[in-house]
Motif scaffolding. Sequence first.
Motif: not given
Length: 119
Positions: A36-65
């Motif tokens: 839940r990283e908050k910036t003046p431009l908006g919120e990022i749900d998750l920021i993750v890293v694996r190896g040399k890749r950083v990903a900005f992740v949006e999480v969506k919870r819904r009843a169906t795909r």
Amino acid sequence: MNAPAERRARERRGHWAERMAAIALMTRGYRILARREKTPLGEIDLIVVRGKRVAFVEVKRRATRESAEASVTAAQRARVRKAASLWLARNSGYQSYRIGFDIVFCIGLRWPQHLEDAL
């Protein structure tokens, strides 16, 4: 249910989905840099890293795909990208990393679905 109570319930479900998404990503070898990283431009749900890749992740919870996919709007994509640019400017150690914009769908009680570079 009254509006404030419904809002709190939605927030709890959203936080649960973000925790589940974080667990799912960690089982795949990602390290959580921020939630839940908050910036003046908006919120990022998750920021993750694996190896040399950083990903900005949006999480969506819904009843169906289908409803989860439909809930990802062009405005959200733009907001996450702008917020990510600001985060990268403030965290220069990650500027040389490959950048990803991912989505994690939490559908019912099923294991979260991680889609790389889908945002």
